[in-house]
Scaffold this motif. Structure first.
Motif, PDB file in Angstrom:
ATOM      1  N   TRP A 147       3.106   5.735  -3.001  1.00  0.00           N
ATOM      2  CA  TRP A 147       4.277   6.483  -3.485  1.00  0.00           C
ATOM      3  C   TRP A 147       4.267   6.540  -5.015  1.00  0.00           C
ATOM      4  N   LEU A 148       3.966   5.394  -5.635  1.00  0.00           N
ATOM      5  CA  LEU A 148       3.924   5.343  -7.096  1.00  0.00           C
ATOM      6  C   LEU A 148       2.770   6.168  -7.665  1.00  0.00           C
ATOM      7  N   ALA A 149       1.674   6.254  -6.879  1.00  0.00           N
ATOM      8  CA  ALA A 149       0.483   6.970  -7.346  1.00  0.00           C
ATOM      9  C   ALA A 149       0.737   8.467  -7.532  1.00  0.00           C
ATOM     10  N   GLN A 150       1.820   8.954  -6.924  1.00  0.00           N
ATOM     11  CA  GLN A 150       2.161  10.369  -7.116  1.00  0.00           C
ATOM     12  C   GLN A 150       2.496  10.654  -8.584  1.00  0.00           C
ATOM     13  N   ASP A 151       3.042   9.630  -9.266  1.00  0.00           N
ATOM     14  CA  ASP A 151       3.400   9.797 -10.687  1.00  0.00           C
ATOM     15  C   ASP A 151       2.428   9.078 -11.617  1.00  0.00           C
ATOM     16  N   VAL A 152       2.009   7.887 -11.207  1.00  0.00           N
ATOM     17  CA  VAL A 152       1.101   7.106 -12.057  1.00  0.00           C
ATOM     18  C   VAL A 152      -0.221   6.953 -11.308  1.00  0.00           C
ATOM     19  N   ARG A 153      -1.256   7.562 -11.818  1.00  0.00           N
ATOM     20  CA  ARG A 153      -2.522   7.636 -11.072  1.00  0.00           C
ATOM     21  C   ARG A 153      -3.169   6.271 -10.847  1.00  0.00           C
ATOM     22  N   PHE A 154      -2.865   5.333 -11.762  1.00  0.00           N
ATOM     23  CA  PHE A 154      -3.464   3.993 -11.685  1.00  0.00           C
ATOM     24  C   PHE A 154      -3.258   3.356 -10.301  1.00  0.00           C
ATOM     25  N   PHE A 155      -2.094   3.604  -9.699  1.00  0.00           N
ATOM     26  CA  PHE A 155      -1.766   2.938  -8.429  1.00  0.00           C
ATOM     27  C   PHE A 155      -2.651   3.384  -7.265  1.00  0.00           C
ATOM     28  N   SER A 156      -3.391   4.473  -7.450  1.00  0.00           N
ATOM     29  CA  SER A 156      -4.279   4.907  -6.354  1.00  0.00           C
ATOM     30  C   SER A 156      -5.447   3.929  -6.166  1.00  0.00           C
ATOM     31  N   VAL A 157      -5.618   3.010  -7.135  1.00  0.00           N
ATOM     32  CA  VAL A 157      -6.674   2.004  -7.013  1.00  0.00           C
ATOM     33  C   VAL A 157      -6.429   1.114  -5.778  1.00  0.00           C
ATOM     34  N   PHE A 158      -5.168   1.011  -5.344  1.00  0.00           N
ATOM     35  CA  PHE A 158      -4.850   0.161  -4.185  1.00  0.00           C
ATOM     36  C   PHE A 158      -5.261   0.801  -2.857  1.00  0.00           C
ATOM     37  N   ASN A 159      -5.736   2.044  -2.918  1.00  0.00           N
ATOM     38  CA  ASN A 159      -6.263   2.654  -1.694  1.00  0.00           C
ATOM     39  C   ASN A 159      -7.584   2.021  -1.289  1.00  0.00           C
ATOM     40  N   TYR A 160      -8.255   1.383  -2.247  1.00  0.00           N
ATOM     41  CA  TYR A 160      -9.559   0.776  -1.956  1.00  0.00           C
ATOM     42  C   TYR A 160      -9.384  -0.474  -1.091  1.00  0.00           C
ATOM     43  N   ILE A 161     -10.095  -0.480   0.039  1.00  0.00           N
ATOM     44  CA  ILE A 161     -10.001  -1.624   0.967  1.00  0.00           C
ATOM     45  C   ILE A 161     -10.562  -2.878   0.315  1.00  0.00           C
ATOM     46  N   LEU A 180       0.850  -1.197   0.000  1.00  0.00           N
ATOM     47  CA  LEU A 180       0.000   0.000   0.000  1.00  0.00           C
ATOM     48  C   LEU A 180       0.887   1.250   0.000  1.00  0.00           C
ATOM     49  N   ALA A 181       1.915   1.235   0.860  1.00  0.00           N
ATOM     50  CA  ALA A 181       2.830   2.382   0.929  1.00  0.00           C
ATOM     51  C   ALA A 181       3.527   2.567  -0.419  1.00  0.00           C
ATOM     52  N   LEU A 182       3.934   1.456  -1.025  1.00  0.00           N
ATOM     53  CA  LEU A 182       4.594   1.514  -2.337  1.00  0.00           C
ATOM     54  C   LEU A 182       3.638   2.075  -3.392  1.00  0.00           C
ATOM     55  N   ALA A 183       2.390   1.565  -3.359  1.00  0.00           N
ATOM     56  CA  ALA A 183       1.391   2.012  -4.342  1.00  0.00           C
ATOM     57  C   ALA A 183       1.097   3.503  -4.162  1.00  0.00           C
TER      58      ALA A 183
END
Lengths: 53, 361
Positions: free
Chosen positions: B8-22, B3-6
């Motif tokens: 961090w990555l979401a700052q550049d690639v928006r797709f990774f913010s999907v991992f915020n979903y529980i 989650l922490a990695l995602a």
């Protein structure tokens, strides 16, 4: 998939995957429960399509 | 960690913010735990067999169980490893509840492991003494109760919720809250342990109950859903859905090897830990009484032992042919697989009843 007619050999030891598993190693209840587990996973996969699209 | 990695990555690639979903992480946690158990399971069973870590069977138990002697035990370690790795991978490690649940599970797992190790490896039939086992269980459960009480920031965190009755809520003072927490965690842990007497009997209800608790945790952690359904809002509790997903995944994979005729038993290391895990989650999401409903099979198994012991000591007569209850039905002529599947069916019904409390109140 049983190839009796073309090759005169059985592709599987018995028809129906459940019988194959039972004939191979698994005792019947074991095979049943494992097929249930696979079904549960497939149902969950099916339900996941509601969200993952 | 992921989650922490995602994030961090979401700052550049928006797709990774999907991992915020529980919800997504809960599904991935279940799949990861399942995958780890499937991968490690066969190797672990081979190792346990090689080292002759086999179950000893009570000579006074049902005669049909004598063939189970020597079946590898302590397979619960596999479940715990899967749950721990998966939770560390997919859970939010800044969340206090994740750590409380994980440490409670591993703590009870250690108690069970010491007990199993002494019984199986040291060939000491008594294992860890009942007093020592209860002492360490009490220490962990009381520590959890004390921590949850001291960290509670809202009255809802320490209230006792009564299922089906929306307005019946009991605010608990510190002593009662910690006492309730103690009984739920220790009781649940020992009840699952008592239920673990037939192939697959304990693990499937655990999978079902933890699946339902995942839903309760998700709802309790969501301000909108909890308000709509009238259950207490516990900020951060939603993250426990990931933990419960890991239990369900690891448990389902374990059932693959534990189904009759079992290739491996979970032992106390698994049973005590899993019981403590669901008890701890139920306490955090304030659904102790719902756990009592959903885990009805565990409750009845534990109560049957209490009734049997009390009856024998007081009157010299036995109420059941043998306790825990599953042995009673075996001696009545039910086959082991019949007892197991029928208890599963009862658990499915009880879990549905428990889930109904979300709406019926």
């Amino acid at each position: 998939m049983n190839m009796d007619k073309q090759t005169k050999k059985r592709g599987t030891q018995a028809l129906g995957e459940t019988h194959v598993s039972a004939a191979n190693v698994m005792v019947t209840p074991n095979a049943q429960v494992r097929f249930w587990i696979i079904t549960i996973l497939l149902v969950l996969l099916g339900l996941a399509t509601l969200k993952l699209r | 960690m992921l989650l922490a990695l995602a994030q961090w990555l979401a700052q550049d690639v928006r797709f990774f913010s999907v991992f915020n979903y529980i919800t997504l992480r809960t599904v991935f946690a279940a799949m990861t735990a399942l995958g780890i158990s499937f991968l490690v399971g066969p190797k672990m069973i081979r190792k346990l067999t090689t080292y002759k870590i086999g179950q000893s069977v009570r000579s006074d138990g049902p005669q049909t169980h004598l063939v189970k002697a020597g079946t590898p035990t302590m397979g619960g370690a596999l479940i715990l490893i899967s749950i721990a790795i998966t939770t560390l991978l997919w859970g939010d490690l800044r969340n206090q509840y994740v750590w409380v649940a994980l440490l409670a599970t591993l703590g009870f797992g250690v108690i069970g492991w010491v007990d199993d190790y002494r019984k199986v490896v040291h060939r000491n039939p008594k294992g860890l003494s009942a007093k020592a086992k209860m002492f360490w269980q009490s220490i962990i459960a009381l520590a959890i109760g004390f921590y949850l009480w001291s960290s509670a920031s809202l009255p809802a965190h320490t209230e006792l919720i009564v299922p089906f009755l929306k307005f019946l809520v009991f605010p608990l003072p510190a002593v009662l809250f910690i006492t309730l927490t103690y009984f739920v965690i220790v009781g649940s842990s020992n009840a699952v342990n008592l239920t673990d007497g037939l192939d697959g009997l304990a693990i499937m209800p655990t999978v079902l109950v933890s699946g339902a608790l995942a839903l309760f945790a998700y709802v309790a952690g969501n301000a909108v859903f909890s308000k709509y359904l009238g259950i207490p809002y516990i900020p951060g509790a939603g993250e426990l859905a990931v933990f419960c997903g890991a239990i369900s995944g690891a448990g389902l994979a374990f059932l693959w090897f534990n189904a009759y005729p079992a290739e491996v038993f979970m032992g106390d290391v698994g049973a005590l830990a899993l019981g403590a895990a669901i008890g701890t989650v139920a306490v955090i999401v304030r659904q102790e009484l719902v756990l009592l409903i959903m885990g009805g099979v565990f409750v009845v198994e534990a109560v049957s032992v209490m009734i049997q012991v009390a009856s024998y000591k007081l009157t010299g007569k036995r109420v059941f042919r043998m306790a825990p209850l599953h042995h009673h039905y075996e001696l009545k002529g039910w086959k082991e697989t019949q007892v197991v599947v029928r208890f599963w069916i009862i658990t499915i019904l009880l879990v549905l009843l428990g889930l109904a409390t979300l709406k019926l109140r």
